[in-house]
Write a protein that holds these residues in place. Structure first.
Motif, PDB file in Angstrom:
ATOM      1  N   UNK A 174      27.215 -15.950 -67.657  1.00  0.00           N
ATOM      2  CA  UNK A 174      28.122 -16.555 -66.694  1.00  0.00           C
ATOM      3  C   UNK A 174      27.560 -17.919 -66.281  1.00  0.00           C
ATOM      4  N   UNK A 175      28.426 -18.890 -66.187  1.00  0.00           N
ATOM      5  CA  UNK A 175      28.028 -20.227 -65.735  1.00  0.00           C
ATOM      6  C   UNK A 175      27.737 -20.203 -64.244  1.00  0.00           C
ATOM      7  N   UNK A 176      26.817 -21.074 -63.820  1.00  0.00           N
ATOM      8  CA  UNK A 176      26.494 -21.202 -62.397  1.00  0.00           C
ATOM      9  C   UNK A 176      27.097 -22.490 -61.851  1.00  0.00           C
ATOM     10  N   UNK A 177      27.527 -22.422 -60.607  1.00  0.00           N
ATOM     11  CA  UNK A 177      28.053 -23.586 -59.905  1.00  0.00           C
ATOM     12  C   UNK A 177      27.284 -23.719 -58.598  1.00  0.00           C
ATOM     13  N   UNK A 178      26.646 -24.860 -58.404  1.00  0.00           N
ATOM     14  CA  UNK A 178      25.889 -25.094 -57.182  1.00  0.00           C
ATOM     15  C   UNK A 178      26.756 -25.719 -56.107  1.00  0.00           C
ATOM     16  N   UNK A 179      26.663 -25.175 -54.913  1.00  0.00           N
ATOM     17  CA  UNK A 179      27.371 -25.714 -53.749  1.00  0.00           C
ATOM     18  C   UNK A 179      26.306 -26.149 -52.737  1.00  0.00           C
ATOM     19  N   UNK A 180      26.259 -27.441 -52.466  1.00  0.00           N
ATOM     20  CA  UNK A 180      25.244 -28.001 -51.576  1.00  0.00           C
ATOM     21  C   UNK A 180      25.908 -28.451 -50.289  1.00  0.00           C
ATOM     22  N   UNK A 181      25.272 -28.135 -49.162  1.00  0.00           N
ATOM     23  CA  UNK A 181      25.792 -28.541 -47.862  1.00  0.00           C
ATOM     24  C   UNK A 181      24.709 -29.305 -47.099  1.00  0.00           C
ATOM     25  N   UNK A 182      25.132 -30.198 -46.215  1.00  0.00           N
ATOM     26  CA  UNK A 182      24.168 -30.930 -45.404  1.00  0.00           C
ATOM     27  C   UNK A 182      23.649 -30.076 -44.258  1.00  0.00           C
ATOM     28  N   UNK A 183      24.271 -28.933 -44.022  1.00  0.00           N
ATOM     29  CA  UNK A 183      23.831 -28.011 -42.974  1.00  0.00           C
ATOM     30  C   UNK A 183      23.035 -26.874 -43.576  1.00  0.00           C
ATOM     31  N   UNK A 184      23.364 -25.648 -43.145  1.00  0.00           N
ATOM     32  CA  UNK A 184      22.706 -24.459 -43.651  1.00  0.00           C
ATOM     33  C   UNK A 184      23.695 -23.622 -44.454  1.00  0.00           C
ATOM     34  N   UNK A 185      23.156 -22.878 -45.381  1.00  0.00           N
ATOM     35  CA  UNK A 185      23.986 -21.967 -46.155  1.00  0.00           C
ATOM     36  C   UNK A 185      23.667 -20.534 -45.742  1.00  0.00           C
ATOM     37  N   UNK A 186      24.590 -19.625 -45.962  1.00  0.00           N
ATOM     38  CA  UNK A 186      25.867 -19.776 -46.652  1.00  0.00           C
ATOM     39  C   UNK A 186      26.933 -20.365 -45.730  1.00  0.00           C
ATOM     40  N   UNK A 187      27.912 -21.021 -46.334  1.00  0.00           N
ATOM     41  CA  UNK A 187      29.030 -21.575 -45.585  1.00  0.00           C
ATOM     42  C   UNK A 187      30.138 -20.526 -45.538  1.00  0.00           C
ATOM     43  N   UNK A 188      30.044 -19.642 -44.558  1.00  0.00           N
ATOM     44  CA  UNK A 188      31.014 -18.548 -44.438  1.00  0.00           C
ATOM     45  C   UNK A 188      32.406 -19.042 -44.066  1.00  0.00           C
ATOM     46  N   UNK A 189      32.503 -20.300 -43.643  1.00  0.00           N
ATOM     47  CA  UNK A 189      33.803 -20.872 -43.280  1.00  0.00           C
ATOM     48  C   UNK A 189      34.491 -21.558 -44.453  1.00  0.00           C
ATOM     49  N   UNK A 190      33.782 -21.768 -45.566  1.00  0.00           N
ATOM     50  CA  UNK A 190      34.348 -22.515 -46.688  1.00  0.00           C
ATOM     51  C   UNK A 190      34.301 -21.718 -47.999  1.00  0.00           C
ATOM     52  N   UNK A 191      33.147 -21.214 -48.353  1.00  0.00           N
ATOM     53  CA  UNK A 191      32.951 -20.602 -49.663  1.00  0.00           C
ATOM     54  C   UNK A 191      33.909 -19.449 -49.951  1.00  0.00           C
ATOM     55  N   UNK A 192      34.124 -18.511 -49.028  1.00  0.00           N
ATOM     56  CA  UNK A 192      35.050 -17.412 -49.349  1.00  0.00           C
ATOM     57  C   UNK A 192      36.453 -17.891 -49.752  1.00  0.00           C
ATOM     58  N   UNK A 193      36.888 -19.021 -49.228  1.00  0.00           N
ATOM     59  CA  UNK A 193      38.206 -19.567 -49.577  1.00  0.00           C
ATOM     60  C   UNK A 193      38.226 -20.102 -51.007  1.00  0.00           C
TER      61      UNK A 193
END
Length: 76
Positions: free
Chosen positions: A1-20
């Motif tokens: 499976x391919x990996x996709x990195x999601x980087x944020x300037x704050x802290x992860x996980x981004x429970x307000x964005x990633x699930x969408x």
């Protein structure tokens, strides 16, 4: 499976964005990392904007709202 990195300037996980986004990224394993990951409350407090500084809104772990200085030391 391919990996996709999601980087944020704050802290992860981004429970307000990633699930969408996940339903559209089924062919990827999503790996989240944040610039502030691993910092404790005291370290985050030391980064808080001072009066008069521009504020850069970021999300803390679990979706909490934080603010960081948008500029510091004359650098943008």
């Amino acid at each position: 499976m391919k990996k996709l990195g999601a980087i944020t300037i704050g802290q992860s996980p981004r429970v307000d964005v990633t699930p969408e986004m996940l339903p559209f990224l089924t062919e990827f394993q999503v790996v989240e990392k944040g610039a502030l990951d691993g910092l404790g409350p005291e370290e985050l407090a030391a980064l808080a904007p001072k009066p008069g500084e521009n504020v850069l809104p970021v999300s803390g772990a679990g979706g909490s709202a934080e603010g960081l200085p948008g500029t510091r030391g004359g650098q943008a």
